[in-house]
Design an enzyme around this catalytic site. Structure first.
Site, PDB file in Angstrom:
ATOM      1  N   ASP A  27       0.944  -1.106   0.050  1.00 29.79           N
ATOM      2  CA  ASP A  27      -0.087   0.071   0.241  1.00 29.79           C
ATOM      3  C   ASP A  27       0.967   1.135  -0.084  1.00 29.79           C
ATOM      4  OD1 ASP A  27      -2.122   1.783   0.226  1.00 29.79           O
ATOM      5  OD2 ASP A  27      -2.699   0.983   2.316  1.00 29.79           O
TER       6      ASP A  27
ATOM      7  N   ASP B 110      -2.848   2.435  -5.837  1.00 26.59           N
ATOM      8  CA  ASP B 110      -1.820   2.561  -4.936  1.00 26.59           C
ATOM      9  C   ASP B 110      -1.920   1.420  -4.006  1.00 26.59           C
ATOM     10  OD1 ASP B 110      -4.172   3.058  -3.820  1.00 26.59           O
ATOM     11  OD2 ASP B 110      -3.570   4.559  -2.294  1.00 26.59           O
ATOM     12  N   GLU B 111      -2.672   0.059  -4.471  1.00 22.82           N
ATOM     13  CA  GLU B 111      -2.174  -1.078  -3.452  1.00 22.82           C
ATOM     14  C   GLU B 111      -2.579  -2.249  -4.553  1.00 22.82           C
ATOM     15  OE1 GLU B 111      -5.227  -1.555  -0.324  1.00 22.82           O
ATOM     16  OE2 GLU B 111      -6.674  -0.066  -1.388  1.00 22.82           O
TER      17      GLU B 111
END
Length: 365
Positions: free
Chosen positions: A10, A105-106
């Site tokens: 993350d 983003d993860e």
């Protein structure tokens, strides 16, 4: 049965960190990525400096300004974020093909079998974090565990720029002290019901048999039963089915002119066609979304006999659904069109949000 080794990566305050990286004047300052504080936009991301004041994603920008008047508001640059996300994805794929993106983003990575041939998921997670930092000058946090549920929780423990490991030997103890409100799938309402039953943590939840949980909570009861025992057999899947593709607009001022609403509806239909063309998708169910000036939100849907992907059909159906609403009689603040029941299994974005600092340290797994 082989114990799976799952990493959840993350990025730390991704959008805000990109803005601070690219503009040195923003470093160390509270940054809010989103609309103008005087608009009806919402916060896309907040730097850690802004989070200390209570600013969080998805709250109105006006509220963010009230919480942190000194915040610097920056317009989002999604093309930039997507480009960096592609760089990060390439790093993931250098280690394993089993990468399941959750958002820009993860992502989850299954490194049980990996291209490095290294048996330590902890070592791999640290390698990936180091490579991301070298390539993008951005930090990432990681969670390492035997399943997705625990890996997701673990990645939040030592944020920012940290790693947390839950090896199989510690799964039971970890879950037993996990506050019930932190379990994925348990919202505020369910949390209250759990508290009424005397369930405040994982250990309390384990007292109940599966049948009793199903009786009290429906199908979700089976999920609660399994995760209270650390059981999550979901695989890391590189490709997942998108449930829908949509587009919507929140207006700076409420609109009650029907002609103007139809004009915006046509623009949304064109944008939806563009997005679907880019993703090479079509679908059958068209949904119109309206939010009135008092924040009441309604949806109206109509399914088609065939798969559609063109703006003309979207507008025709949405305009027909519009007649079933009070648009033109009541001011509206938001308008949207969504296409669901898609025919292409190439995309999925979802996001879990779990946070829990617990007193286990890093160890190799």
């Amino acid at each position: 049965m082989t114990t799976r080794k799952i990493i959840h990566i993350d990025m730390d305050a991704f959008y805000a960190s990109v803005e601070q990286r690219d503009n040195p004047q923003l470093r160390g300052k509270p940054v809010v990525v989103g609309g103008n504080p005087n608009s009806r936009g919402v916060v896309c991301a907040a730097s850690y400096e802004a989070r200390r004041f209570g600013v969080r994603s998805a709250i109105p920008c006006a509220q963010a300004f009230r919480l942190c008047p000194q915040a610097i508001f920056v317009r989002p640059r999604f093309e930039v974020y997507r480009g960096i996300s592609r760089e990060i994805r390439r790093i993931f794929l250098a280690h394993t093909e089993l990468v399941e993106p959750l958002s820009l983003d993860e992502a989850f990575l299954d490194v049980t079998q990996n291209k490095s041939g290294n048996p330590s998921a902890t070592w791999l997670a640290n390698q990936i974090r180091a490579q991301i930092l070298e390539k993008t000058r951005l930090t990432a946090s990681a969670g390492v565990a035997p399943n997705k549920f625990l890996a997701k929780i673990a990645s939040d423990v030592n944020k920012p720029n940290g790693i947390f490991v839950i090896p199989p030997s510690r799964v039971e103890a970890y879950i037993e002290q996990l506050p019930i409100g932190r379990f994925f799938g348990i919202g505020k309402a369910t949390e209250k019901k759990m508290h009424a039953l005397g369930v405040f943590c994982g250990k309390d939840l384990k007292r109940f048999e599966e049948a009793e949980l199903i009786q009290r909570f429906g199908k979700s009861g089976s999920w609660y039963y399994r995760i209270s025992r650390g059981i999550d057999n979901r695989e890391v899947k590189p490709h997942r089915v998108a449930k829908s593709v949509g587009v919507e607009e929140t207006f700076a001022r409420d609109i009650d002119q029907l002609d103007r609403i139809r004009e915006i509806l046509r623009e949304l239909a064109i944008e939806l066609e563009r997005r679907l063309s880019k993703k090479q998708k079509s679908g059958k169910t068209i949904t119109l979304k309206l939010r009135y000036d008092d924040f009441t939100t309604i949806t109206r849907a109509e399914s088609q006999p065939r798969y559609v992907s063109d703006a003309a059909t979207f507008y025709e159906v949405a305009a027909r659904l519009l007649e079933l609403s009070e648009a033109g009689k009541r001011p509206i603040r938001l308008l949207g069109i969504t296409l669901s029941n898609l025919d292409d299994p190439d995309h999925r974005e979802s996001q879990l949000s779990l946070q829990l600092p617990l007193p286990f340290g890093e160890e190799h797994f």
